[in-house]
Design an enzyme around this catalytic site. Structure first.
Site, PDB file in Angstrom:
ATOM      1  N   TYR A 145      25.219  -8.183   1.127  1.00 17.76           N
ATOM      2  CA  TYR A 145      24.197  -7.161   1.382  1.00 17.76           C
ATOM      3  C   TYR A 145      24.093  -6.213   0.187  1.00 17.76           C
ATOM      4  CZ  TYR A 145      22.556  -2.683   3.397  1.00 17.76           C
ATOM      5  OH  TYR A 145      21.912  -1.500   3.643  1.00 17.76           O
ATOM      6  N   LYS A 272      21.347  -3.383  14.812  1.00 23.98           N
ATOM      7  CA  LYS A 272      20.815  -4.750  14.789  1.00 23.98           C
ATOM      8  C   LYS A 272      20.765  -5.357  16.195  1.00 23.98           C
ATOM      9  CE  LYS A 272      20.947  -4.085  10.381  1.00 23.98           C
ATOM     10  NZ  LYS A 272      19.730  -3.708   9.648  1.00 23.98           N
TER      11      LYS A 272
END
Length: 474
Positions: A145, A272
């Site tokens: 990420y 998420k």
């Protein structure tokens, strides 16, 4: 005399990464179906917007929670007053039960070992402050990420050393790759304090196998270092193989009350799995009492509001709701993932086989003019400025191979995703035709003018655009 600190003036935040630059271009020209139908479609943002209706339905049926009431009586004043940084007990209990539920109830979590933070960003940085000194290192498997360059390094001074993974084995971690990264850190005179992984992986959209997790535990045991498992996508697994938490592996290995038991830490978030990044709810879970105590003190710099905790405590305590939400959300992710994969295939593009997350790891190596990162950036600029899709290039994720891109699918409507795939297909068709025409004529045109005609028209648009930007910056 220096008026600002070095931290304020340094350029180590990572904001100049193509990952963030793509967002900036999107914000200048965002796609809106009616007002700006030719704008840039945001496919670089890993948000889960597929199940808001389920959350909104629950809120409508439970007005007391959203209205800060208990048994019909207002508790506004109670929630408005200062709360200590340990968090509301009811919320911590509901959160650890939800964590267990997303892991198939194969493991349980003790709320006393949980530290609440303002999102996973804060959780990861707090763990860096707890586990490492400035100038020490954590090993991270690539691709990773892009925000980790900011979250782990910027304020802490901790260094990241990549564990280079490749497409030859679908980017899985190997023992040799771990050892090579460890040796590289030593060559740079960096003391390695741990390994950090995302499971499920961002950006790969895959879950780690049991053998990989065992390999990691063996490695940190041998090196006497820490392991951080960022599991913020654990509830997004939509097909087999299922998700295996590192805590499940520790349990199966009977590691309770061993040294390695205290050196494994989990990061979690509701950004998420529930699609609530704006609520800023993250958590650290650790079996090390000293880490929990230190992280709890540090959490005062990024607390979760009492109002947020109260609302989500009620929502997560509704087990009928959470069971249905997890199941339905996974079905919707699976369907949307299939739409993206089929759209890519229709455009002649493949991607890594994945089973989790809000994105695909897309293989566009065949669209590069050369096997270089310069060619990858050239392709990325074409896709952002001409195709008008913001996707994340693999180089921003520190991928060792040029030509891979992260493409998100859960932050838009089906119609918008279909439009994005239409644009991409048209671009691939045009690029293939141009490349084929140029190849067939390359032996016949040697003059400067002929060479210029063979260059695709996007080059000149992009070049003039870049010059305009450069002059604006100067």
């Amino acid at each position: 005399m220096r008026l600002l600190s070095r931290k304020a003036t340094c350029n180590s935040h990572g904001q100049d990464s193509s990952y963030f630059l793509g967002w900036q271009e999107y914000e200048k020209n965002p796609y809106v179906e009616v007002r700006n139908p030719k704008g840039i479609i945001q496919m670089g943002l890993a948000e889960n917007q597929l199940s808001f209706d389920l959350l909104e339905s629950w809120l409508a049926k439970n007005p007391d929670a959203a209205g800060f009431k208990r048994d019909g009586e207002s508790i506004f004043r109670e929630l408005a007053l200062f709360q200590d940084y340990h968090g509301l007990p009811d919320f911590k209990k509901a959160l650890v039960e939800f964590m267990a539920e997303t892991r198939g109830n194969k493991v349980t979590f003790n709320p006393n070992n949980l530290v609440l933070t303002a999102g996973a960003t804060s959780a990861n940085e707090t763990l860096m402050f707890c586990l490492a000194e400035a100038g020490e290192a954590f090993l991270l498997p690539t691709p990773y990420y892009p925000g980790f360059d900011r979250d782990l390094k910027w304020r802490t001074g901790v260094e990241i050393v990549p564990i280079h993974c490749t497409s030859s084995n679908d980017f899985q971690i190997t023992e040799s790759a771990l050892e090579e990264a460890y040796q590289e850190a030593q060559k740079r005179n960096l003391r390695v304090k741990g390994v950090l992984v995302t499971n499920p992986s961002n950006p790969l959209g895959t879950t780690m196998s049991r053998s990989e997790l065992n390999l990691l535990i063996d490695f940190i045991t041998a090196k006497s270092i820490h392991l951080i498992s960022d599991e913020i996508y654990s509830g997004t697994v939509f097909r087999s193989p299922g998700f295996i938490s590192v805590m499940e592996v520790l349990k199966d290995r009977n590691c309770h009350n061993t040294q390695v038991w205290n050196r494994v830490h989990i990061v979690y978030s509701l950004s998420k799995d529930l699609g609530l990044p704006g609520f800023r709810v993250g958590a650290i879970y650790s079996n090390d009492d000293m880490v929990v105590a230190a992280a709890t003190k540090m959490s005062s710099f990024g607390l979760v509001s009492s109002q947020t905790q109260y609302l989500l405590s009620a929502l997560l305590s509704d087990k009928k709701f959470t069971k249905n939400y997890i199941s339905e959300n996974q079905k919707r992710l699976k369907q949307r993932h299939r739409m993206l994969v089929m759209g890519l295939q229709n455009a002649g593009i493949s991607c890594l086989k994945s089973n989790a997350g809000l994105f695909c790891w897309v293989d566009m190596r065949h669209l590069l003019r050369s096997n270089t990162f310069e060619a990858e950036m050239e392709l990325w600029k074409k896709i952002v400025y001409d195709v008008r899709l913001n996707i994340s290039p693999g180089s921003s994720c520190h991928c060792a191979e040029p030509g891979w891109f992260r493409v998100c699918f859960a932050n838009m409507s089906e119609d918008t995703l279909n439009l994005a795939m239409q644009r991409l297909k048209a671009f691939v068709v045009e690029s293939t035709a141009i490349n084929g025409h140029n190849q067939s004529n390359c032996n016949y045109h040697s003059s400067k003018n002929s060479k210029r005609k063979s260059i695709p028209k996007w080059v000149f648009r992009l070049s003039s655009r870049d010059r305009d930007r450069d002059s604006d910056e100067r």
